[in-house]
Design a protein around this motif. Structure first.
Motif: not given
Ligand code: HEC
Length: 108
Positions: A52-80
């Motif tokens: 988990p320290a390297m790859y965050p766990s996704l199970a059981g987390r808020d769907a809105g939060e997960l979607a916001t993060l995914l959209a931010a990666y897709r749109d280049g607002d978070i880069q990794d």
């Protein structure tokens, strides 16, 4: 300006995800599960990460939060270097279904 665009786009996807998970059908979650086959290598089975320290766990987390993060990666607002290439090809529907799937998984 970029920030404003990010907020509008991410909130739209998050809003979709929240309305969607409230009414998420088994088919939606099943579609998310199919899409998730490429995610488990890093995020673990059902989104329960082995490292988990390297790859965050996704199970059981808020769907809105997960979607916001995914959209931010897709749109280049978070880069990794690892995560960005995983998100660039996702549609809004893919993001919502993936978020619904991982939100429905039991955290271990
Ligand atoms: C090659 C490994 C890898 C794959 C495959 C991968 N990810 Fe990631 N993911 C990461 C890493 C590393 C991070 C943390 C990056 C950071 O610190 O910004 C991350 C972060 C995330 C986050 C943000 C979590 C948080 O708490 O900040 C989400 C959501 C996510 N990934 C979803 C997915 C989904 C959905 C898939 C499949 C479509 C996927 N990932 C595939 C490596 C991967």
């Amino acid at each position: 300006m970029i920030r404003a665009t990010f907020t509008a786009s991410a909130l739209l996807v998050a809003g979709l995800a929240m309305g969607y998970t409230a009414s998420a059908t088994a088919d939606d979650i099943e579609r998310g599960e199919r899409l998730s086959s490429s995610c488990v290598a890093c995020h673990g089975p059902g989104g329960n990460s082995h490292i988990p320290a390297m790859y965050p766990s996704l199970a059981g987390r808020d769907a809105g939060e997960l979607a916001t993060l995914l959209a931010a990666y897709r749109d280049g607002d978070i880069q990794d270097s690892q995560m960005t290439p995983q998100a660039t090809h996702l549609s809004d529907e893919d993001i919502v279904d993936l978020a619904a799937y991982f939100a429905a998984q039991e955290p271990k």
